[in-house]
Motif scaffolding. Structure first.
Motif, PDB file in Angstrom:
ATOM      1  N   ASN A 115       0.699  -1.290  -0.043  1.00 53.08           N
ATOM      2  CA  ASN A 115      -0.095   0.091  -0.035  1.00 53.08           C
ATOM      3  C   ASN A 115       1.019   1.170   0.036  1.00 53.08           C
ATOM      4  OD1 ASN A 115      -2.375   1.529   0.104  1.00 53.08           O
ATOM      5  ND2 ASN A 115      -2.139   1.705   2.329  1.00 53.08           N
ATOM      6  N   ARG A 116       0.494   2.277  -0.912  1.00 55.55           N
ATOM      7  CA  ARG A 116       1.287   3.419  -0.939  1.00 55.55           C
ATOM      8  C   ARG A 116       0.456   4.709  -0.155  1.00 55.55           C
ATOM      9  NH1 ARG A 116       2.208   6.895  -6.478  1.00 55.55           N
ATOM     10  NH2 ARG A 116      -0.042   7.278  -5.994  1.00 55.55           N
ATOM     11  N   VAL A 117       1.133   5.262   0.756  1.00 57.70           N
ATOM     12  CA  VAL A 117       0.647   6.132   1.536  1.00 57.70           C
ATOM     13  C   VAL A 117       1.142   7.581   1.229  1.00 57.70           C
ATOM     14  CG1 VAL A 117      -0.067   6.784   3.971  1.00 57.70           C
ATOM     15  CG2 VAL A 117       0.061   4.510   3.414  1.00 57.70           C
ATOM     16  N   ALA A 118       0.373   8.369   1.244  1.00 56.71           N
ATOM     17  CA  ALA A 118       1.013  10.016   0.839  1.00 56.71           C
ATOM     18  C   ALA A 118       0.761  10.930   2.030  1.00 56.71           C
ATOM     19  CB  ALA A 118       0.206  10.373  -0.552  1.00 56.71           C
ATOM     20  N   LYS A 119       1.757  11.617   2.125  1.00 56.49           N
ATOM     21  CA  LYS A 119       1.655  12.592   3.325  1.00 56.49           C
ATOM     22  C   LYS A 119       1.911  14.008   2.892  1.00 56.49           C
ATOM     23  CE  LYS A 119       3.714  13.920   7.699  1.00 56.49           C
ATOM     24  NZ  LYS A 119       4.834  13.621   8.600  1.00 56.49           N
ATOM     25  N   VAL A 120       0.860  14.816   3.035  1.00 57.63           N
ATOM     26  CA  VAL A 120       1.036  16.232   2.623  1.00 57.63           C
ATOM     27  C   VAL A 120       1.919  17.071   3.314  1.00 57.63           C
ATOM     28  CG1 VAL A 120      -0.161  18.250   1.544  1.00 57.63           C
ATOM     29  CG2 VAL A 120      -1.222  15.935   1.369  1.00 57.63           C
ATOM     30  N   VAL A 121       2.916  17.593   2.842  1.00 60.03           N
ATOM     31  CA  VAL A 121       3.733  18.441   3.710  1.00 60.03           C
ATOM     32  C   VAL A 121       3.834  19.781   2.968  1.00 60.03           C
ATOM     33  CG1 VAL A 121       5.202  16.480   4.766  1.00 60.03           C
ATOM     34  CG2 VAL A 121       5.720  17.355   2.355  1.00 60.03           C
ATOM     35  N   LYS A 122       4.660  20.811   3.597  1.00 60.48           N
ATOM     36  CA  LYS A 122       4.619  22.062   2.893  1.00 60.48           C
ATOM     37  C   LYS A 122       5.292  22.075   1.430  1.00 60.48           C
ATOM     38  CE  LYS A 122       6.650  26.577   3.968  1.00 60.48           C
ATOM     39  NZ  LYS A 122       7.407  27.481   4.926  1.00 60.48           N
ATOM     40  N   GLY A 123       6.097  21.181   1.371  1.00 63.63           N
ATOM     41  CA  GLY A 123       6.728  21.136  -0.292  1.00 63.63           C
ATOM     42  C   GLY A 123       6.187  20.138  -1.039  1.00 63.63           C
ATOM     43  N   GLY A 124       5.133  19.417  -0.642  1.00 64.29           N
ATOM     44  CA  GLY A 124       4.323  18.753  -1.694  1.00 64.29           C
ATOM     45  C   GLY A 124       3.638  17.350  -1.019  1.00 64.29           C
ATOM     46  N   ARG A 125       3.576  16.193  -1.621  1.00 65.84           N
ATOM     47  CA  ARG A 125       3.257  15.009  -1.025  1.00 65.84           C
ATOM     48  C   ARG A 125       4.592  14.132  -0.725  1.00 65.84           C
ATOM     49  NH1 ARG A 125      -1.248  12.800  -4.387  1.00 65.84           N
ATOM     50  NH2 ARG A 125      -0.200  13.664  -6.127  1.00 65.84           N
ATOM     51  N   ARG A 126       4.700  13.618   0.385  1.00 64.38           N
ATOM     52  CA  ARG A 126       5.837  12.606   0.640  1.00 64.38           C
ATOM     53  C   ARG A 126       5.214  11.263   0.667  1.00 64.38           C
ATOM     54  NH1 ARG A 126       9.318  14.347   5.766  1.00 64.38           N
ATOM     55  NH2 ARG A 126       9.747  15.864   4.010  1.00 64.38           N
ATOM     56  N   PHE A 127       5.674  10.377  -0.261  1.00 63.91           N
ATOM     57  CA  PHE A 127       5.167   8.989  -0.214  1.00 63.91           C
ATOM     58  C   PHE A 127       5.704   8.207   0.684  1.00 63.91           C
ATOM     59  CE2 PHE A 127       3.913  10.979  -4.165  1.00 63.91           C
ATOM     60  CZ  PHE A 127       2.641  10.724  -4.124  1.00 63.91           C
ATOM     61  N   SER A 128       5.187   6.955   1.188  1.00 62.15           N
ATOM     62  CA  SER A 128       5.861   6.045   1.875  1.00 62.15           C
ATOM     63  C   SER A 128       4.955   4.740   1.824  1.00 62.15           C
ATOM     64  CB  SER A 128       5.688   6.134   3.461  1.00 62.15           C
ATOM     65  OG  SER A 128       4.498   6.399   3.953  1.00 62.15           O
ATOM     66  N   PHE A 129       5.639   3.517   1.835  1.00 62.81           N
ATOM     67  CA  PHE A 129       4.905   2.302   1.744  1.00 62.81           C
ATOM     68  C   PHE A 129       4.943   1.523   2.868  1.00 62.81           C
ATOM     69  CE2 PHE A 129       7.082   3.956  -1.993  1.00 62.81           C
ATOM     70  CZ  PHE A 129       6.292   3.831  -2.917  1.00 62.81           C
ATOM     71  N   ASN A 130       3.759   0.462   2.676  1.00 63.78           N
ATOM     72  CA  ASN A 130       3.769  -0.683   3.910  1.00 63.78           C
ATOM     73  C   ASN A 130       3.392  -1.818   3.278  1.00 63.78           C
ATOM     74  OD1 ASN A 130       0.566  -1.133   3.737  1.00 63.78           O
ATOM     75  ND2 ASN A 130       0.927   0.840   4.634  1.00 63.78           N
ATOM     76  N   ALA A 131       3.942  -3.022   3.724  1.00 60.15           N
ATOM     77  CA  ALA A 131       4.005  -4.170   3.090  1.00 60.15           C
ATOM     78  C   ALA A 131       3.498  -5.329   4.026  1.00 60.15           C
ATOM     79  CB  ALA A 131       5.367  -4.747   2.231  1.00 60.15           C
ATOM     80  N   LEU A 132       2.419  -6.070   3.519  1.00 64.01           N
ATOM     81  CA  LEU A 132       2.134  -7.197   4.291  1.00 64.01           C
ATOM     82  C   LEU A 132       2.681  -8.488   3.600  1.00 64.01           C
ATOM     83  CD1 LEU A 132      -0.041  -8.029   6.478  1.00 64.01           C
ATOM     84  CD2 LEU A 132      -1.649  -8.324   4.583  1.00 64.01           C
ATOM     85  N   VAL A 133       3.509  -9.199   4.546  1.00 63.40           N
ATOM     86  CA  VAL A 133       4.040 -10.377   4.070  1.00 63.40           C
ATOM     87  C   VAL A 133       3.857 -11.734   4.882  1.00 63.40           C
ATOM     88  CG1 VAL A 133       6.703 -11.339   3.613  1.00 63.40           C
ATOM     89  CG2 VAL A 133       5.958  -8.950   3.041  1.00 63.40           C
ATOM     90  N   THR A 134       3.730 -12.841   4.155  1.00 65.83           N
ATOM     91  CA  THR A 134       3.517 -14.169   4.996  1.00 65.83           C
ATOM     92  C   THR A 134       4.765 -14.882   4.928  1.00 65.83           C
ATOM     93  OG1 THR A 134       2.613 -15.098   3.043  1.00 65.83           O
ATOM     94  CG2 THR A 134       1.059 -14.312   4.581  1.00 65.83           C
ATOM     95  N   CYS A 135       5.181 -15.541   5.777  1.00 65.63           N
ATOM     96  CA  CYS A 135       6.239 -16.444   5.948  1.00 65.63           C
ATOM     97  C   CYS A 135       6.185 -17.683   6.455  1.00 65.63           C
ATOM     98  CB  CYS A 135       7.653 -15.698   6.496  1.00 65.63           C
ATOM     99  SG  CYS A 135       9.080 -16.356   6.737  1.00 65.63           S
ATOM    100  N   GLY A 136       6.644 -18.628   5.896  1.00 63.04           N
ATOM    101  CA  GLY A 136       6.550 -19.904   6.672  1.00 63.04           C
ATOM    102  C   GLY A 136       7.453 -21.296   6.023  1.00 63.04           C
ATOM    103  N   ASP A 137       7.685 -22.135   6.727  1.00 70.01           N
ATOM    104  CA  ASP A 137       8.544 -23.316   6.395  1.00 70.01           C
ATOM    105  C   ASP A 137       8.046 -24.374   5.574  1.00 70.01           C
ATOM    106  OD1 ASP A 137       6.950 -24.407   8.290  1.00 70.01           O
ATOM    107  OD2 ASP A 137       8.722 -25.046   9.233  1.00 70.01           O
TER     108      ASP A 137
END
Length: 203
Positions: free
Chosen positions: A31-53
């Protein structure tokens, strides 16, 4: 002067090798998340991962970072730390369960060999990482991947093996399944379930 085998920052050179067991990792959602700051928009990402043996251990992790690769790495490490052991019976689960998390509900039912994984994307990722080959799954309610994955994990945590149930009740496995010492099944119609003798009651 830096020591041989190390770089100027004190870290070892060369790729880091993971000598532990091999894990099956699947990226469920980014998922891409946009944060609005003074100079524009700052993007960050969050990832959902499954892990198993693939042998009954599975975990789910969420990672957040400014880059996709870093978010996936953090999520993978979180999933490895949260891995739990799932009791399996011939590639499926022992009994049906209902997992709930938030508005998401997932119904998990055991299936006969050869059925395969009948499940949607987020639920299928958890099953494949855990090594479950035959199962029937149905999601009810929210289709948010975060809720579905966590509801699936809640359902899997409810599973118990026959040995765990027998230990919790303080009985043997043979007694749990109604098997006598000679291997024969106990008669279900015992004296406790029989009707009282009318003649004895009238006397």
């Amino acid at each position: 002067m830096a020591k041989p085998g190390r770089d100027n920052r004190g870290g070892r050179r060369g790729p880091r090798r993971d000598e532990g067991p091999e894990y099956i990792e699947t990226t469920v959602h980014i998922n891409r998340v946009a944060k609005v700051v003074k100079g524009g928009r700052r993007f960050s990402f969050n990832a959902l991962v499954t892990c198993g043996d693939g042998l009954g251990k599975v975990g789910v992790g969420l990672g957040k970072a400014n880059e996709i690769a870093e978010a996936i790495r953090k999520a993978s490490e979180s999933a490895r730390r949260s891995m739990v052991r799932i009791p399996l019976v011939g590639g499926t689960i022992p009994f049906a369960v209902l997992g709930k998390f938030g508005a998401g509900k997932v119904i998990l039912k055991p299936a006969s060999p050869g059925t395969g994984v009948i499940a949607g994307g987020p639920v299928r990722a958890v099953m494949e990482s855990a090594g479950i080959r035959d199962i029937l799954a149905k999601s009810v309610g929210s289709n948010n991947p975060h809720n579905l994955v966590k509801a699936t994990m809640e359902g899997l945590r409810q599973l118990e093996s026959a040995r765990d149930v027998a230990r919790r009740r303080g009985i043997s496995i043979n007694t749990l399944f109604g098997i006598e010492g000679n291997g024969k099944k106990q008669d279900s119609t015992d004296n406790a379930g029989a009707e009282p003798d009318r003649d004895a009651a009238e006397a």
